[in-house]
Design a protein around this motif. Sequence first.
Motif, PDB file in Angstrom:
ATOM      1  N   SER B 176      20.151 -29.562   8.671  1.00 41.94           N
ATOM      2  CA  SER B 176      20.579 -30.159   7.789  1.00 41.94           C
ATOM      3  C   SER B 176      22.400 -30.015   8.027  1.00 41.94           C
ATOM      4  N   ASN B 177      22.288 -28.547   8.523  1.00 42.24           N
ATOM      5  CA  ASN B 177      23.866 -28.438   8.698  1.00 42.24           C
ATOM      6  C   ASN B 177      24.765 -29.090   9.283  1.00 42.24           C
ATOM      7  N   SER B 178      23.659 -30.113  10.513  1.00 41.93           N
ATOM      8  CA  SER B 178      24.616 -30.390  11.603  1.00 41.93           C
ATOM      9  C   SER B 178      25.215 -31.827  11.148  1.00 41.93           C
ATOM     10  N   PHE B 179      26.113 -32.066  10.113  1.00 45.26           N
ATOM     11  CA  PHE B 179      26.233 -32.869   9.323  1.00 45.26           C
ATOM     12  C   PHE B 179      27.359 -32.872   8.423  1.00 45.26           C
ATOM     13  N   SER B 180      28.599 -34.188   8.947  1.00 49.37           N
ATOM     14  CA  SER B 180      30.124 -34.129   8.082  1.00 49.37           C
ATOM     15  C   SER B 180      30.242 -35.338   8.151  1.00 49.37           C
ATOM     16  N   PRO B 181      31.267 -36.179   7.040  1.00 45.75           N
ATOM     17  CA  PRO B 181      31.546 -37.194   6.577  1.00 45.75           C
ATOM     18  C   PRO B 181      32.496 -37.249   8.357  1.00 45.75           C
ATOM     19  N   LEU B 182      32.257 -39.101   8.461  1.00 42.23           N
ATOM     20  CA  LEU B 182      33.255 -38.684   9.171  1.00 42.23           C
ATOM     21  C   LEU B 182      34.451 -39.526   8.809  1.00 42.23           C
ATOM     22  N   GLU B 183      35.447 -39.664   9.370  1.00 44.36           N
ATOM     23  CA  GLU B 183      37.042 -40.534   9.073  1.00 44.36           C
ATOM     24  C   GLU B 183      37.198 -42.032   9.675  1.00 44.36           C
ATOM     25  N   LEU B 184      36.698 -43.359   9.724  1.00 46.69           N
ATOM     26  CA  LEU B 184      37.219 -43.571  10.479  1.00 46.69           C
ATOM     27  C   LEU B 184      38.043 -45.142   9.758  1.00 46.69           C
ATOM     28  N   ASN B 185      38.419 -45.896  10.024  1.00 44.70           N
ATOM     29  CA  ASN B 185      39.001 -47.473   9.378  1.00 44.70           C
ATOM     30  C   ASN B 185      37.979 -48.613  10.155  1.00 44.70           C
ATOM     31  N   GLY B 186      36.819 -48.305  10.244  1.00 42.26           N
ATOM     32  CA  GLY B 186      36.082 -49.565  10.312  1.00 42.26           C
ATOM     33  C   GLY B 186      35.349 -50.421   9.275  1.00 42.26           C
ATOM     34  N   GLU B 187      34.987 -51.807  10.036  1.00 41.12           N
ATOM     35  CA  GLU B 187      34.895 -52.499   9.147  1.00 41.12           C
ATOM     36  C   GLU B 187      33.699 -52.240   8.245  1.00 41.12           C
ATOM     37  N   ILE B 188      32.912 -51.320   8.810  1.00 39.69           N
ATOM     38  CA  ILE B 188      31.244 -51.179   8.342  1.00 39.69           C
ATOM     39  C   ILE B 188      31.684 -49.547   7.919  1.00 39.69           C
ATOM     40  N   LEU B 189      31.897 -48.895   9.270  1.00 38.54           N
ATOM     41  CA  LEU B 189      31.484 -47.261   9.237  1.00 38.54           C
ATOM     42  C   LEU B 189      33.233 -47.095   8.582  1.00 38.54           C
ATOM     43  N   LYS B 190      33.148 -45.859   7.644  1.00 40.04           N
ATOM     44  CA  LYS B 190      34.520 -45.629   6.726  1.00 40.04           C
ATOM     45  C   LYS B 190      34.536 -43.809   7.293  1.00 40.04           C
ATOM     46  N   ASN B 191      33.289 -43.507   5.729  1.00 36.07           N
ATOM     47  CA  ASN B 191      33.120 -42.184   5.321  1.00 36.07           C
ATOM     48  C   ASN B 191      31.513 -41.981   5.739  1.00 36.07           C
ATOM     49  N   TRP B 192      30.870 -41.973   6.966  1.00 39.51           N
ATOM     50  CA  TRP B 192      29.224 -41.795   6.864  1.00 39.51           C
ATOM     51  C   TRP B 192      29.135 -40.657   7.644  1.00 39.51           C
ATOM     52  N   THR B 193      27.843 -39.937   6.859  1.00 44.52           N
ATOM     53  CA  THR B 193      27.447 -38.401   7.843  1.00 44.52           C
ATOM     54  C   THR B 193      26.868 -38.479   9.087  1.00 44.52           C
TER      55      THR B 193
END
Lengths: 523, 335, 394
Positions: B176-193
């Motif tokens: 449960s602690n292995s994930f953090s939000p991403l920062e990406l300027n993708g078409e679909i993928l932006k702040n996904w965990t």
Amino acid sequence: MQRLLTLRNARRVAQVFFFALFLFFVFVTDLRYLKGYPVSLFLELDPLVGFATAITTHTVYMGLIWGLLLILPTLLFGRIFCNWICPYGILHHFTGWLIGKRRAEERERIESNRYKKLYSLKYVILIAMIAAALGGTLQIGWLDPIALFHRSMTTVILPAINLFFPTSIYVRQYFHVGAWAIGFILLFFVGMNVVIPRFFCRVVCPLGAFLGTLSTLSLWRIDRDVTKCVDCDLCLKNCEGASDPHTDLRKSECFVCFNCIEDCPEDALSFKFMPSLKTEVTAPVVPRRRLFLGTLVGLGFYAFGRTSGASDRNYDKAVIRPPGSLEEKGFLDACIKCDQCLRACPTNVLQPAVMESGIEGIWTPILNMKIGFCEVNCTLCGEVCPTGAIQPISIEEKTGTGKFAAQGPVKLGTAFFDLGRCLPWSMETPCVVCEEVCPVSPKAIYSHEVTITKRDGNPITLRRPYVDPALCIGCGICEHECPVTDEAAIRVTAIGETRSHDRRLLMDGGVTGATPDLEKRDR
Amino acid sequence: MANDSSQPPANQVDRREFLWRLGAAGALLAGSAYAGVKLWEPGHVVPGFQKVKGLQLANYALAPSTILPSMAIAHGTDHEKTIRAALGALGGMGRFIQRGDVVMLKPNVAFDRPPALAATTHPDALRAVAKLAFEAGASQVIVADNPINSPVGCFFKSGITAVASEMNLDLIYPGSNSFSPLELNGEILKNWTFFSEPFKKATKVIGVTPCKDHNLCHASMTMKNWYGLLGGRRNQFHQHIHSIVSDFALMMKPTLVILDGMNVLMSNGPTGGRLSDVKPMNTIVAGTDMVAVDAYGYTHLLERDLAELTYIHKAHDRGLGNKNWQDTLYKEVQA
Amino acid sequence: MIPFLSLKGLGKKPGPASRRDFVRTKIPLGENIAAGAILILLVVIGIVIGWKGTQFDPNLYSVRDGSLEATAAPVVGKSQTVRPSSEVAAVPDQAITPEKPTASETPSESSAENTSSTPPPAATGEPLEIGLDGIKPMGATEFYTSDTLYEKIDGRAPAYQNFNVQQMRCRTFSVVAASGSYVDVSEYRFDSPLDAFGMFASERDPKGKPTDFVTDGYSGEMGYFFRQGPVYVQIIASDEKPETIAAATAIAQNRAKALPVDDTGIAGRRELPAAGMIADSVTFVADNAQGQSTLKNVFEAKYDFNGGQLPFFIMVASAADAAKAWESYQKFCGNFGQAEALPDVNGAKIFRAQIFGKWKVIYLRDKEIGGVFDAADGDKARAFVEGYLLGKMK
């Protein structure tokens, strides 16, 4: 005329001025009168608020920078705040003058103003509060004089005045949960002036302790000319701070009231620039063990309070915070329990919490929809909050309109039906008040028409209401207007609040807070 | 201020003390003013709507070389020999891994299928790559993936757990602690965990993937592999599968990708289930450009028309790789 | 000190040596100036605060009078709302006159069961118990609904959802005789045998060996795949060891026996060959297929064949109905186009016709009538039908 233009008289004028200003601010913090007055000015000037919130939040929020404006005169002259500006201090001063030893024997008055070791308690209290802040919880609000006085005025004094003189303060009488306790504390401190003059200021006040510590470095100090002094101790007769001007002055206790200078018949006392420190007790005298104990108590308060879990997963559904509030831990880092937000709220929905948000959250604001509701187009609580525990969001940000339509409105919580109490669901009685008063567009409450056979055999067509949690903003008008007034058939609880990523209500499997799901909003 | 000039000198402050006290008061004033201004926060936020500061993955790719090939195709019948041949054609694993590197191997362990069904990375392929990494001087080799369902079961049944314990690899299960939000300027993928824990110490990243048919995006190869790093309810992305696979080329710049075409899942992917779906193509493709490697895999291993593979063209058009692998520097060898 | 009360009031201090408070007379000029400056400062502060009071945004304080009223359209068709509590107390029951709903208007809503719709399929169920020697369960049974299926099979889930999968349960069994080997058993339950068949057929291995214990099934080197009733069963062995395969076979037979047989609605569908079928092109026509009143309960699908597309249909009925349909179709084609009888193939009668520029090749075999209709190329159509009849396409 020239004889009247003394510093003591200037101080008296200042006392009247600032006390009146304080009362003015308190009175005018009302939707009808507020206009642009800086009603939280005293709280912003309070350097302890700025200092402690800087420790917990690592920022100096907006108006708290004014606290620097008070540090300058303190470093120049000493604790002038305590006697010239602090409205609570002025109240105690006045109370002491009114009911204290004013008429008593001269000797008794002199004795009552000698320094007592008890007066070091306020330093221990200050250390405890700073230790708690370093740990991670802001608890100066319990005893900070400005916060305490604002809170007392808001929850006790003004409603009491309105009780005796209806409509003088409020349109409708305001109530505050637990006001009796706050009133009792106020009466206690004010009443203790009979036992010890300026009891609160000398014994308890952490702001006084803070300023007292700073005034160790003050440039201007009371200086006693030992060659002129005849040890009559008359300077103690009206000494406010119990700073022992008759022997070694305790600069950290001196309120710069100038009474001693006025009372000395030998003209031995003067307010001098950088006098010798040989006849002074420069720094506050606090036994080291007491300071250590104070630190432990402060850290313990933080630890015991936080591990009681009220601000974490075991959060109480009744802790519905005002719109624009920070998420809970940040909120507890910033709220000084001054209850300015309660004063500004036009519907009396904001109430001081008792134990709902744990011991850390006593007297912090929570919404009680039985008493009021959150007016959709109002953001007054955020406007008056001095520390940013409630952010001053604009109405557009709050309602999610205009530029903020994509991110959506600020939600305080979500309404849930209690179908056993709802009239059309359980009592064969038509009613859709909740749907009528729901202020969002499209409405968060919708209904389906249903025809049932009543107990007497006749059919009846009812509209049975439902809540759409995607649209509900938790304003509580529905709960407030529900005709089942003891415990409404629709009640708002804190889940779904947007201020916290953890407490958002998941719908359709969205990832918490990671991606706003615009498709849901377009429904 | 009654400053009596007839004060005896003994009561007056000497110059040093005067300056010291003045200085101390001034310093305290200046210090608090400075701290106050430095920490000053004049604006407000709307709590809960602040932009989440996400994780931006480091670029694990090496600088492109003009001499050494960027893609190698090796044919052979033995996993280890063929992988060695492919890496050898690229200049050896030493080109990518140096002494002391912490290498993160990302296999495809999405399902709990036995290795023979080619739905997951073959344990022999992983073993060979890990061996090469250690030979090149890696101090630590991490293996991690986020299958949604029962990671322990998936790693075990696909044979990866056995390889991890045999080769002393650090197998990191998602917690449960292995994930953090991403920062990406993708078409679909932006702040996904995002499964960020395995990357905390990694200095090099190698993707080791099977070559599979996929009923939604036509193929699952080196680019689709990174889907396994997403957390949360990622099934939402199935509706935008081509966009998100091309986003992976933006999100992840690995040091190296290895496409295991020894046994290819030709139909009924990504889960497969029948040995008849699997065809031995006896090829390993290794390269630094995922787009190029996938393009080769689709045309030569899955034997299909590249025009169908929407995500490849998206990635190519976004400048994230070159689908025309023939135009790049490549080498074809026999193991 | 003997205190005595002074009746003179304020300022008078009791005590034997009562003295007046000392009052300073010599006030230094500096002090006067300082005091004066402070007083002026206070005035300035007052003015500034007064001015600050006038600087504000009036929108902040506009409480809209209509804020308690709805901002959206008023509630439509509501019955009377409850009046304030003071009124309600005095009003007897008869005052609430129900509006008579027109009888036909809302019959469907006439029950309080609005609240309980069919509950969504639960993600729990009966554990998959297989009472066979030689295998031991390797964990608990896993259950998945249509929405959570992706957690097990990820991107493959939409394919199953297209066929209305309801539930899936799966469990792994270890093989006692072969340590380290195991068999995965997955049972996908669909909403109808027809949908289960559709999914099974779409994944069908053309090279699979038919099974003898179940009609719609085949086996590969490492597993068994079959449909029984509305359930699609997949049994996958971890390796090809004889012990593992034997266990998988035993399990497959066990499941085939345990699951009830149900072939409702499949008859014609089953016959449609899988080879070359264009995905998702299967349709069911209840009656009047291709304009023929005799063609009922027909399954149609499109096929890729020899570089072209061919629509193909099958109808399974009683032998008499099938024969009647075939004859009437042939007559119809003869009337409106050119029909020619072709030699029988594998026990089936065939005719080929060209109507309105399109070719038909229709066969009749026992209870089955079917064929290619609306094809562009007559030879391709014939080749397809003959290939099907000869069993070359599965």
